[in-house]
Design a protein around this motif. Structure first.
Motif, short mmCIF file in Angstrom:
data_model
loop_
_atom_site.label_atom_id
_atom_site.label_comp_id
_atom_site.label_asym_id
_atom_site.label_seq_id
_atom_site.Cartn_x
_atom_site.Cartn_y
_atom_site.Cartn_z
N GLY A 40 -44.43 100.13 -9.85
CA GLY A 40 -45.03 100.16 -8.52
C GLY A 40 -45.78 98.88 -8.21
N LEU A 41 -46.47 98.32 -9.20
CA LEU A 41 -47.15 97.04 -9.01
C LEU A 41 -46.16 95.93 -8.71
CD1 LEU A 41 -49.62 95.21 -9.13
CD2 LEU A 41 -49.47 95.26 -11.62
N TRP A 42 -45.07 95.88 -9.47
CA TRP A 42 -44.02 94.89 -9.20
C TRP A 42 -43.42 95.09 -7.81
CZ3 TRP A 42 -40.73 94.69 -14.33
CH2 TRP A 42 -41.39 93.86 -15.26
N LEU A 43 -43.20 96.34 -7.44
CA LEU A 43 -42.61 96.63 -6.14
C LEU A 43 -43.48 96.10 -5.01
CD1 LEU A 43 -40.64 98.08 -4.21
CD2 LEU A 43 -41.88 100.20 -4.65
N LEU A 44 -44.76 96.38 -5.05
CA LEU A 44 -45.66 95.93 -3.98
C LEU A 44 -45.85 94.42 -4.01
CD1 LEU A 44 -48.37 98.73 -4.16
CD2 LEU A 44 -46.49 98.51 -2.53
N LEU A 45 -45.95 93.85 -5.21
CA LEU A 45 -46.10 92.40 -5.32
C LEU A 45 -44.87 91.69 -4.79
CD1 LEU A 45 -47.60 89.87 -6.38
CD2 LEU A 45 -46.50 90.28 -8.61
N GLY A 46 -43.69 92.16 -5.20
CA GLY A 46 -42.47 91.53 -4.71
C GLY A 46 -42.30 91.68 -3.21
N LEU A 47 -42.68 92.84 -2.69
CA LEU A 47 -42.59 93.06 -1.25
C LEU A 47 -43.53 92.13 -0.50
CD1 LEU A 47 -41.22 94.81 0.90
CD2 LEU A 47 -43.11 96.43 0.68
N ALA A 48 -44.76 91.98 -1.01
CA ALA A 48 -45.72 91.09 -0.36
C ALA A 48 -45.26 89.64 -0.42
CB ALA A 48 -47.09 91.25 -1.00
N LEU A 49 -44.70 89.23 -1.55
CA LEU A 49 -44.19 87.86 -1.66
C LEU A 49 -42.99 87.66 -0.74
CD1 LEU A 49 -44.41 87.24 -5.52
CD2 LEU A 49 -45.75 86.09 -3.75
N GLY A 50 -42.11 88.64 -0.70
CA GLY A 50 -40.94 88.51 0.15
C GLY A 50 -41.28 88.42 1.62
N ARG A 131 -39.80 83.66 -2.27
CA ARG A 131 -39.72 84.85 -1.43
C ARG A 131 -38.46 85.65 -1.74
NH1 ARG A 131 -41.36 83.45 4.71
NH2 ARG A 131 -41.22 85.74 4.73
N LEU A 132 -37.35 84.96 -2.01
CA LEU A 132 -36.13 85.66 -2.36
C LEU A 132 -36.28 86.39 -3.70
CD1 LEU A 132 -33.17 86.27 -1.65
CD2 LEU A 132 -32.54 84.16 -2.86
N SER A 133 -36.92 85.75 -4.67
CA SER A 133 -37.15 86.39 -5.95
C SER A 133 -38.08 87.59 -5.80
CB SER A 133 -37.74 85.38 -6.94
OG SER A 133 -36.85 84.31 -7.17
N GLY A 134 -39.08 87.47 -4.92
CA GLY A 134 -39.97 88.60 -4.66
C GLY A 134 -39.22 89.79 -4.09
N ALA A 135 -38.33 89.52 -3.14
CA ALA A 135 -37.53 90.60 -2.58
C ALA A 135 -36.63 91.23 -3.63
CB ALA A 135 -36.69 90.07 -1.41
N ALA A 136 -36.05 90.40 -4.52
CA ALA A 136 -35.21 90.92 -5.59
C ALA A 136 -36.02 91.78 -6.56
CB ALA A 136 -34.53 89.77 -6.33
N LEU A 137 -37.26 91.35 -6.86
CA LEU A 137 -38.10 92.14 -7.75
C LEU A 137 -38.44 93.49 -7.13
CD1 LEU A 137 -39.80 92.33 -10.35
CD2 LEU A 137 -41.68 91.26 -9.07
N ALA A 138 -38.74 93.49 -5.83
CA ALA A 138 -39.04 94.75 -5.16
C ALA A 138 -37.83 95.67 -5.17
CB ALA A 138 -39.50 94.47 -3.72
N PHE A 139 -36.65 95.13 -4.90
CA PHE A 139 -35.44 95.95 -4.87
C PHE A 139 -35.12 96.51 -6.25
CE2 PHE A 139 -30.82 96.29 -5.41
CZ PHE A 139 -30.53 97.22 -4.42
N CYS A 140 -35.18 95.68 -7.28
CA CYS A 140 -34.87 96.14 -8.63
C CYS A 140 -35.87 97.19 -9.10
CB CYS A 140 -34.84 94.96 -9.59
SG CYS A 140 -33.44 93.83 -9.36
N SER A 141 -37.15 96.99 -8.78
CA SER A 141 -38.15 97.97 -9.18
C SER A 141 -37.92 99.30 -8.49
CB SER A 141 -39.55 97.44 -8.84
OG SER A 141 -39.82 96.23 -9.53
N LEU A 142 -37.60 99.25 -7.20
CA LEU A 142 -37.31 100.47 -6.46
C LEU A 142 -36.08 101.18 -7.02
CD1 LEU A 142 -37.95 102.33 -4.05
CD2 LEU A 142 -36.51 100.84 -2.65
N ALA A 143 -35.03 100.41 -7.32
CA ALA A 143 -33.82 101.00 -7.88
C ALA A 143 -34.09 101.63 -9.24
CB ALA A 143 -32.73 99.94 -7.99
N CYS A 144 -34.90 100.98 -10.05
CA CYS A 144 -35.21 101.52 -11.37
C CYS A 144 -36.01 102.82 -11.26
CB CYS A 144 -36.00 100.48 -12.17
SG CYS A 144 -36.26 100.90 -13.90
N LEU A 145 -36.95 102.87 -10.34
CA LEU A 145 -37.75 104.08 -10.16
C LEU A 145 -36.88 105.25 -9.70
CD1 LEU A 145 -40.90 102.57 -8.41
CD2 LEU A 145 -40.86 103.67 -10.65
#
Length: 306
Positions: A40-50, A131-145
């Motif tokens: 969840g922390l990765w998801l929010l951080l990646g979303l904010a960066l993206g 920003r692209l890496s942040g979006a990828a981190l958010a997507f991967c974290s969401l998919a994993c959850l």
């Protein structure tokens, strides 16, 4: 054809529950909750960066990124030596010749955008690759959850299979709520000007997530009691410890963090208060999930004692 006489010592055929794993202990459940909080922390951080709304500064991004890595990695590191109380990680038993499960592969893939962000974050974090890496981190974290939320109960609760679709929602909301508390802790612990993530709207968003989480968990408990074809938990089968534990868990998950959210803006020692809220949420979620697994055991075997 005459029936074969029952030999001495024979037992009537029973249901084979050998394929159903025992429900995890409280320690293992705590590690799972920590991992969910980390995603969840990765998801929010990646979303904010993206979205480009995360505070500027390399350290401001690396601190929550490292904290999320610690929360996510504690489980596999402890499962690596094959401890008796934690023999596997996401169904993957480490050892020679073993192959990772699909859940394990997805979790490993999530480390890739995390490493990319660690190498790309700079002063303003506005670089397109960041920003692209942040979006990828958010997507991967969401998919994993979402993907790992169903595997834990496919064997433990076959009668609840039609209701599996409700569990990913609860896990994602839980991850965002707990991860939001940890992210808030990282930001309030670093000096800087107020940002959208540490402002009043962010606090209200966390309180809204608490309400959504309470609703999702209530639906999950109702699904356990009213699943079609399942054995209804009679009043005599509900130990008092279950209800007392749920009350304690609700206090730790919702009451303490929400009170801290309201008081942190006006009281000093914000770091200690927010740390108290984050730890309280983790402990409460661990207790609540442990009680849910105990209730599953009662449902599967009414004679089982939680």
């Amino acid at each position: 054809m005459p029936e074969q006489a029952e030999m001495p010592g024979d037992t009537p055929p029973t249901r084979d529950d050998s394929h159903i794993p025992p429900h995890p202990g409280l320690m293992v459940m705590t590690l799972q909750v920590l991992a969910i909080s980390g995603y969840g922390l990765w998801l929010l951080l990646g979303l904010a960066l993206g979205l480009g709304i995360y505070p500027a500064g390399r350290g401001d991004a690396l601190v929550p990124l490292a904290l999320g890595t610690v929360l996510v990695s504690i489980g596999p590191l402890l499962a690596l030596p094959g401890l008796p109380w934690m023999p596997d990680w996401l169904g993957w038993r480490f050892g020679r010749g073993s192959r990772p499960t699909r859940e394990g592969l997805l979790a490993l893939v999530t480390y890739l955008p995390m490493l990319a962000i660690a190498g790309l974050v700079r002063g303003d974090n506005a670089f397109w690759a960041t920003r692209l890496s942040g979006a990828a981190l958010a997507f991967c974290s969401l998919a994993c959850l979402i993907y790992t939320s169903r595997g834990a109960y496919r064997q433990r609760a076959p009668a609840l299979a039609p209701l599996w679709r409700q569990w990913p929602l609860g896990r994602v909301v839980s991850a965002c709520y707990a991860g939001g508390l940890w992210l808030w802790l990282c930001l309030v612990g670093q000096e800087g000007e107020p940002t959208p993530i540490t402002s009043t709207p962010w606090i209200l968003a966390l309180q809204l997530l608490a309400l959504l989480l309470g609703w999702a968990e209530g639906m999950r408990w109702q699904a356990l009691r009213r699943a079609e074809g399942g054995l209804e938990l009679a009043a005599s089968s509900r130990p008092p410890e279950l209800w007392a534990g749920r009350f304690v868990a609700a206090t730790l998950i919702y009451v303490i963090p929400c009170v801290v959210l309201l008081l942190a803006q006006v009281l000093e020692q914000r770091v200690l208060l927010v740390a108290l809220a984050a730890v309280s949420c983790v402990v409460g979620k661990s207790v609540e999930q442990h009680l849910y697994d105990a209730a599953l055991a009662i449902r599967r075997d009414p004679g089982h004692s939680a």
